[in-house]
Scaffold this active site. Structure first.
Site, PDB file in Angstrom:
ATOM      1  N   SER A 147      39.435  43.266  41.798  1.00 40.70           N
ATOM      2  CA  SER A 147      38.326  42.904  42.676  1.00 40.70           C
ATOM      3  C   SER A 147      37.774  44.081  43.472  1.00 40.70           C
ATOM      4  O   SER A 147      36.669  44.000  44.010  1.00 40.70           O
ATOM      5  CB  SER A 147      38.746  41.793  43.644  1.00 40.70           C
ATOM      6  OG  SER A 147      39.712  42.265  44.569  1.00 40.70           O
ATOM      7  N   LYS A 165      40.087  43.773  50.851  1.00 48.74           N
ATOM      8  CA  LYS A 165      38.642  43.780  50.605  1.00 48.74           C
ATOM      9  C   LYS A 165      37.994  44.795  51.537  1.00 48.74           C
ATOM     10  O   LYS A 165      38.630  45.374  52.411  1.00 48.74           O
ATOM     11  CB  LYS A 165      38.030  42.397  50.871  1.00 48.74           C
ATOM     12  CG  LYS A 165      38.664  41.243  50.121  1.00 48.74           C
ATOM     13  CD  LYS A 165      38.386  41.257  48.640  1.00 48.74           C
ATOM     14  CE  LYS A 165      39.067  40.088  47.938  1.00 48.74           C
ATOM     15  NZ  LYS A 165      38.922  40.157  46.469  1.00 48.74           N
TER      16      LYS A 165
END
Length: 278
Positions: free
Chosen positions: A42, A119
């Protein structure tokens, strides 16, 4: 008898040494740095599956989430920070706390599952975030993106999870080149970083998210292959992340392996050792 007593004393000393070592390791991991393996794609191409880094817990101060979590599926071990420090979970205060800055790559505990996620911080409290046709908007202003060629990798199972990448050039067979479009995005404040595009996906167009007080909005750099704040928690996503759930900042890749195990030395990515996370 003296020999027996000597053996018992030796065993006791060994146990004490192990206990002290575990206590020291626990304090070090709680207060300073936490090891973290990158399990998914990701955050490509900033972070690759198999990258190993230490999370800087001193960067933002301490909350219940700073307590260690231990997950060893093979042994059935699943101990979360709330198991160690659950009595502090309801507190919004952070000891020696400071807020992360936009553009930081941050590890945080998922507000629902308690799993550690990594993230990039995109939205700050009170801001409006939206994605339109793959273009990020912050407070109704488009965030500049510049084409930067392609990101190329081989189609093959990756990491211990044996995940296969998704490709802009469609379905390709094992051993073939898998490419993604690459752009350089420059966030307000001047932080620039790579983002990847696979194609037209559902999360390329969102509604407007207004970040609540004491919460943050995170997105993965591999925008079309990231479960992040664009997906609500009730739908299995991350949603808005409370300040108290932040663990620390990812500063530098220490080690990287493209294989299933760090012992497979022929899969080590030596060019990524000690690489700064930007």
């Amino acid at each position: 008898m003296a020999e027996k007593n000597g053996i018992v004393a030796s065993v006791i000393e060994t146990v004490k040494t192990i206990v002290y070592a575990l206590l020291i390791a626990g304090v070090f991991r709680t207060l300073f740095f936490q090891p973290f393996w990158i399990p998914s794609g990701s955050m490509k191409d900033t972070l690759l599956i198999g990258d190993f880094l230490f999370v800087n817990k001193m960067a933002y101060g301490y909350s219940y989430a700073s307590c260690p979590s231990i997950l060893i599926p093979a042994l059935g071990v699943d101990i979360g920070a709330d198991d160690f420090c659950g009595m502090f979970e309801d507190s919004d205060d952070r000891l020696f706390g400071s807020d992360p800055e936009r553009g930081d790559v941050v590890v945080f505990r998922h507000p629902v599952t308690g799993r550690d996620f990594i993230k990039r911080l995109i939205g700050l409290p009170g801001e409006r975030i939206q994605v339109v046709d793959g273009q990020l908007f912050i407070n109704d202003e488009a965030v500049p993106q510049v084409e930067a060629g392609i990101f190329s990798e081989i189609m093959e199972p990756q990491g211990s999870g044996r995940q296969r990448p998704q490709c802009f050039n469609g379905a390709v067979g094992d051993g073939a080149e898998c490419i993604k479009q690459k752009f350089v995005e420059t966030l307000p404040g001047g932080i620039s970083h790579d983002i990847l595009n696979i194609g037209n996906r559902a999360l390329d167009n969102t509604g407007v998210f207004t970040v609540p007080e004491d919460h943050f909005f995170f997105m993965g750099d591999n925008r079309d292959n990231s479960t992040d704040s664009r997906v609500a928690q009730v739908a299995g996503g991350v949603g808005f992340v409370p300040r108290k759930d932040i663990v620390g900042r990812a500063d530098r890749v220490i080690f990287s392996s493209a294989g299933r195990s760090m012992l497979a030395f022929w899969t080590w990515r030596g060019d990524r050792f000690f690489e700064k996370v930007e």
